[in-house]
Structure formats: C-alpha cells, structure tokens
Design a protein around this motif. Structure first.
Motif, PDB file in Angstrom:
ATOM      1  N   HIS A   1      -4.857   1.653  -5.518  1.00 55.28           N
ATOM      2  CA  HIS A   1      -4.370   2.213  -4.259  1.00 55.28           C
ATOM      3  C   HIS A   1      -5.515   2.361  -3.262  1.00 55.28           C
ATOM      4  O   HIS A   1      -5.382   2.057  -2.073  1.00 55.28           O
TER       5      HIS A   1
ATOM      6  N   SER B   1      -5.870   5.972 -12.419  1.00 59.06           N
ATOM      7  CA  SER B   1      -4.724   5.973 -11.528  1.00 59.06           C
ATOM      8  C   SER B   1      -5.225   6.029 -10.099  1.00 59.06           C
ATOM      9  O   SER B   1      -6.105   6.794  -9.749  1.00 59.06           O
TER      10      SER B   1
ATOM     11  N   LYS C   1      -0.100  10.274  -9.919  1.00 61.02           N
ATOM     12  CA  LYS C   1      -0.914   9.810 -11.052  1.00 61.02           C
ATOM     13  C   LYS C   1      -0.095   8.956 -12.026  1.00 61.02           C
ATOM     14  O   LYS C   1      -0.263   9.032 -13.245  1.00 61.02           O
ATOM     15  N   LEU C   2       0.811   8.148 -11.467  1.00 57.46           N
ATOM     16  CA  LEU C   2       1.546   7.187 -12.285  1.00 57.46           C
ATOM     17  C   LEU C   2       0.701   5.922 -12.351  1.00 57.46           C
ATOM     18  O   LEU C   2       0.514   5.229 -11.357  1.00 57.46           O
ATOM     19  N   ASP C   3       0.166   5.655 -13.549  1.00 52.49           N
ATOM     20  CA  ASP C   3      -0.846   4.604 -13.702  1.00 52.49           C
ATOM     21  C   ASP C   3      -0.185   3.246 -13.960  1.00 52.49           C
ATOM     22  O   ASP C   3       0.769   3.140 -14.719  1.00 52.49           O
ATOM     23  N   LEU C   4      -0.712   2.221 -13.299  1.00 48.69           N
ATOM     24  CA  LEU C   4      -0.203   0.865 -13.499  1.00 48.69           C
ATOM     25  C   LEU C   4      -1.049   0.137 -14.535  1.00 48.69           C
ATOM     26  O   LEU C   4      -2.269   0.165 -14.466  1.00 48.69           O
ATOM     27  N   SER C   5      -0.420  -0.555 -15.474  1.00 49.55           N
ATOM     28  CA  SER C   5      -1.200  -1.427 -16.345  1.00 49.55           C
ATOM     29  C   SER C   5      -1.026  -2.884 -15.965  1.00 49.55           C
ATOM     30  O   SER C   5      -1.705  -3.769 -16.497  1.00 49.55           O
ATOM     31  N   LYS C   6      -0.116  -3.166 -15.056  1.00 47.71           N
ATOM     32  CA  LYS C   6       0.050  -4.544 -14.580  1.00 47.71           C
ATOM     33  C   LYS C   6       0.711  -4.531 -13.216  1.00 47.71           C
ATOM     34  O   LYS C   6       1.609  -3.723 -12.962  1.00 47.71           O
ATOM     35  N   ILE C   7       0.265  -5.430 -12.348  1.00 44.14           N
ATOM     36  CA  ILE C   7       0.986  -5.678 -11.104  1.00 44.14           C
ATOM     37  C   ILE C   7       0.871  -7.159 -10.804  1.00 44.14           C
ATOM     38  O   ILE C   7      -0.184  -7.757 -10.976  1.00 44.14           O
TER      39      ILE C   7
ATOM     40  N   HIS D   1       0.830  -1.201   0.000  1.00 45.78           N
ATOM     41  CA  HIS D   1       0.000   0.000   0.000  1.00 45.78           C
ATOM     42  C   HIS D   1       0.868   1.255   0.000  1.00 45.78           C
ATOM     43  O   HIS D   1       0.603   2.235  -0.700  1.00 45.78           O
TER      44      HIS D   1
ATOM     45  N   TYR E   1      -9.053  -4.304 -16.177  1.00 44.91           N
ATOM     46  CA  TYR E   1      -8.431  -5.359 -15.395  1.00 44.91           C
ATOM     47  C   TYR E   1      -9.326  -5.849 -14.285  1.00 44.91           C
ATOM     48  O   TYR E   1     -10.143  -5.117 -13.766  1.00 44.91           O
TER      49      TYR E   1
ATOM     50  N   ALA F   1       0.607   6.620  -6.627  1.00 47.40           N
ATOM     51  CA  ALA F   1      -0.763   7.076  -6.881  1.00 47.40           C
ATOM     52  C   ALA F   1      -0.892   8.597  -6.851  1.00 47.40           C
ATOM     53  O   ALA F   1      -1.527   9.182  -7.729  1.00 47.40           O
TER      54      ALA F   1
ATOM     55  N   LEU G   1       2.330   1.793  -3.420  1.00 47.09           N
ATOM     56  CA  LEU G   1       1.348   2.348  -4.356  1.00 47.09           C
ATOM     57  C   LEU G   1       1.016   3.806  -4.031  1.00 47.09           C
ATOM     58  O   LEU G   1       0.657   4.576  -4.929  1.00 47.09           O
ATOM     59  N   SER G   2       1.152   4.184  -2.749  1.00 48.13           N
ATOM     60  CA  SER G   2       0.943   5.592  -2.396  1.00 48.13           C
ATOM     61  C   SER G   2       1.946   6.477  -3.124  1.00 48.13           C
ATOM     62  O   SER G   2       1.607   7.554  -3.622  1.00 48.13           O
TER      63      SER G   2
ATOM     64  N   SER H   1      -2.846  -8.797 -11.416  1.00 43.38           N
ATOM     65  CA  SER H   1      -3.828  -8.194 -12.306  1.00 43.38           C
ATOM     66  C   SER H   1      -4.018  -9.101 -13.511  1.00 43.38           C
ATOM     67  O   SER H   1      -3.081  -9.729 -13.979  1.00 43.38           O
TER      68      SER H   1
END
Lengths: 291, 291
Positions: free
Chosen positions: B221, B217, A231-237, A221, B249, A228, A224-225, B239
């Motif tokens: 989180h 985004s 505004k850095l967006d994830l397309s996979k984790i 968490h 996702y 987040a 991701l803070s 994901s």
C-alpha cells in the motif's frame, strides 16, 4: 491429507497419471477415486457439472497447465469455490532404463516436457551441454518412451512417480535449477466449504476477485487502503486483463484472513460501496506435500 | 516492425519455427536473422552472452512457455533490459491434410499442444465431443504429423503459420474460446534502449521490479501511495515469491510513464528511501501485431 468423513469421493485432476498434479492429488486424497482429465477446462467442468466432488488444478508456477487459464475460467466461466490449496516442491530427476544405469554418463539424448527441460537448464548445460534435448508432450510420456527403449542410452527428466511407474533408475536427483520452486494447486468445489487438512500450514486465507469500477490511476491504491488500515495482509496480488480487449483489469488477491471475520466483512462491504465487483472464492487451508 | 538503422541483426526466439513466438518475432524483425532456441533460459543466455542482439520470449498468457520462468530469470539470473514488447492475438485454427479437406467432418483424431487443446475446449466439446484428443509437444509438431499422414482423416490445431509451413488446409478458423486473448512477448537487450516501432500503441511504459523491505501488512500500500498521488498509472502488477522459500515477495509492475520523467525519478528515489530494492527494466514501446 484431508481428514473428512465421506468416503469414496470422486476427484478430477489434470492428468495424465504420474503428472505433478497427480502427485499432489494422491497426497491429498489417498483413499479416493481419481479421474484424470486432459485439460484444465475439463477438470473445472467435471466439478461444475457435478460429475466429481472436487477438482485439482495447477494455479501457479506449473509445468503442466497455463496459469492464466485457471484464473480466467474461475472468473468468467465457473461458479466454484476453493476448498483448499496445496503447495508442492517441484523436483526433477534424471532417469534411465535399468539396463543402462551404469552407462548413464554416455547419454545420447534427453527427453522431457519443454518446461521441465527449461527448469533443469543449468544442470543440462553444465553436464550434458552437447547432448540433444528432445521435447515431449509430458514428463511421463518421456519416461514411458525410455522404458520402451532399453537398447539405447537415452534419459528422461521427470518426477519420482514417473520413475516408479515405468521402472526407471534415477541416476541424478534434484537437477532443477531453483531449489525453492513450488507449484500451487487449487482444490475446487461447487460449495463454499473448507477441507479439514492434516499438516495444514498457518491460518486460513481467502481469495478475492476484484474488478475496479474505473481504470483510473489510484483505483488499486484505494482498494489496498481499505485492506491496509485493517492490517489485512496480502500473500498474492495479480492483475489480469478482462476479456473485453479494452485494457481493463480484474485482480486476484489472497488475504490472510477469514471471510467471516468482522474486518473482512467490513472491507468487502466498503469495496462494494466503492463500486468494485467483489467475488470471494472462499476461505480455506493450505496443505504442504511432504515429499 | 522495428525501424532501425542496423541491418542483419541476430534475434533469438523461443522456437520451434512456426511457433507463436516465431510469428511475433518475424513480424517485428522481418529482415533479420532469426535463431530458434529450445527453452526460455537459452533465449535469455543467448542475449546475455552477446551471441545475439535481441531475444524474444513470451511473458504472459502463452501456450509455449511458463510465464513465471521469464520473470524469475529476469529477476534472479540476468541483467537485461526490455527494448520493446509485443501483443499478439492468439488465433487457433483447425487444419487437415489437403487430401482430406472435403472429409473433415469425419475427423478421427485431433492433435495439438495440450494448452492449445485447452484453449479450444468449448469448440471441441460442442463439435467433436467424441473425437479423441492427442497431446503433442507443440502445435507445429502436430501440423507436421498431419502433413505426413495423408491417408488418415486426422486434424491439427495451430496457427496459420503452421498450416502454411506444412501445406495444410484450414477448415475452421478461429476456434479458440476467448476472442480477446493476447500473448505478450518481450524483446530483451543487454543495453537499456528502446526500439523505434512502427504502429506502436500509445505512450512508452516502464517495467519495475520492486522488492519490499519487510513483508508487513501495508508495505505494498505504501509503495502504491508513492505512485498514486503522482498519477503514475499501473497497467500490470504481479507478486512473485522470492526463491528463499520464506514467503517473501517481489513485485513486477508496468507503469505508464518514462523512467526519465521527473515524476518517475522522484517515485523511484522515494521507493529506495523506503527501503525497497527497485530495478528498472527500462522504458519501451508496445508493438501490436497486425494479423
């Protein structure tokens, strides 16, 4: 395809020829010399050892290689970067020998790789519920067998490249269950570079491998803070167990940003300050195959 | 093994017999009747249709099935629950025909499933660098071939169960590259129940499938915030793209808590209030195979 100046590059890929990885590799590097490898570790070592310029290996959702193997080798064994990735639709077709093309409703046996048989489960169940399915080591080996057995009405399941290579007739196209299935391939390089790509999709993305300092509730968490609020967006984790056997994890994350952006630099510095081990596999563009 | 009252349960598993899934299934259900299935969808349908009581399928890090297929079928196709999971060490051995056991240093060819060959890459490279590797559809099919070819000095790579079934001599044990590799299997049931397990490891965990309301985004989180302040610890997060082809996702998460705990109930209510689609696959115990 890749638009670059150098000619006659050597590209290792997970074979055999006519595999799905081959199709993606040929589409990306139509004019280069392609070297099939038997396993993912062989592909990765070929580029690590400088025998080839790039290696193409499956990363997700593939029928040919174990996904965890690619991630684990990149984390534990190799110092490589991602120069590009490639998304290809998985298309499975039913094919028979040309001499049996009018007789295909009476197929006696269907040959393919077990994962390809699984991907076409609903079609096979509905149309050929009582026909025996025979597992074969690859979809192209199954196509080869059918090409060598003209006297029997047997079928193979595989891609269009297998049908073409072995002169088979496709009698039912697109028999896979899910229409939006993609396989994702990585193009690996010893150098941190990004291949210039025609028809690349969207903006660059960056792949990070992050090991948390301690395996406590909320550590992810916290990571991701950091991403987040920027505004850095994830397309996979995806979490992967470390090979210590102690229930510890590393994470692979795809971030829609350039590693040289101020926000990404700030995020990576803060993650390190939190005690995370952060490794960037580089920033790169995505290629969508046309087929 | 499972300690339950009912006898003569029917258990579907991803075959063939002597596969790694078979070993795990036999270890969990030693006294029940086991039904091999050719593909993961077949296993899942066998339990959905009520033909069997439970199905055992690989979920992670397997050589036998595609991991995404299990997750995607559970999300899109089946209304099933996890009754237990099982962690097994992946152990690969080199085996030859008993008549060749003193001659094994002179092996001419090595047969196995491509993923098993890949898992033993370093050993094979160092000890048998020039020996051809032949891909076979399964490790047990390779063992069968070796058992039928006593006159040639060829080897198979596979598990101890294959060696036993086909009467082969293991000449090198544990030739896999990573010593802490595990395969994780799920025991699936139509009912939300938890199998009582001997030697279960630690406390119960719950698997959630969560679809985010919008792909913005910080949505993930926000989900993790709901879990983190409650100290609900994750042992896995992954994901998976939805099959809409639009870059959306869903997430599969394993939470170290019981779905009936007050904190979990609160978290799941809040996630729903945030607009997430939350599906619990149930709370269950983990079984560690002894071998």
């Amino acid at each position: 395809m890749v638009k670059y100046e150098e000619k006659n590059q050597q590209i290792a890929y997970l074979g055999p020829e006519a595999s799905f990885t081959y199709l993606a590799t040929k589409s990306l590097f139509p004019d280069d010399s392609l070297l099939p490898c038997a396993t993912i570790p062989e592909c990765i070592e070929a580029v690590s050892d400088g025998k080839v310029n790039f290696a193409v290996v499956p990363l997700e959702n593939t029928i040919e290689g174990t996904v965890p193997m690619t991630i684990d080798y990149l984390y534990h064994e190799a110092e490589l970067f991602i120069a590009a990735d490639c998304l290809s639709k998985i298309k499975q077709h039913l094919m028979v020998h040309k001499s049996q093309k009018d007789n295909w409703q009476n197929i006696e046996e269907i040959y393919s790789h077990p994962h390809a048989l699984a991907q076409c489960h609903k079609f096979l169940h509905q149309r050929f519920g009582s026909v025996p399915l025979v597992r074969y080591s690859s979809t192209s080996a199954a196509a080869k067998l059918v090409s060598e057995t003209p006297e029997r009405c047997i079928a193979a399941i595989g891609n269009s490249s297998s049908a073409e290579k072995y002169g088979l007739e496709i009698v039912q196209k697109n028999i896979h269950d899910f229409q939006f299935n993609h396989t994702r391939f990585l193009v690996l390089s010893k150098n941190n570079m990004r291949l210039p790509i025609e028809n690349s999709e969207g903006n660059a993305k960056t792949t990070l491998m992050i090991t948390l300092p301690v395996n406590v509730s909320g550590a992810l968490h916290q990571v991701l803070s950091v991403l987040a609020w920027r505004k850095l967006d994830l397309s996979k984790i995806e979490s992967r167990p470390l090979k210590t056997g102690l229930g510890e994890y590393f994470f692979i994350m795809d971030v829609h940003a350039d590693e040289n952006d101020a926000m990404m630099k700030g995020a990576m510095e803060e993650l390190a300050a939190l005690g995370c081990n952060v490794k960037s596999l580089g920033t790169y563009y995505t290629y969508l195959t046309q087929e």
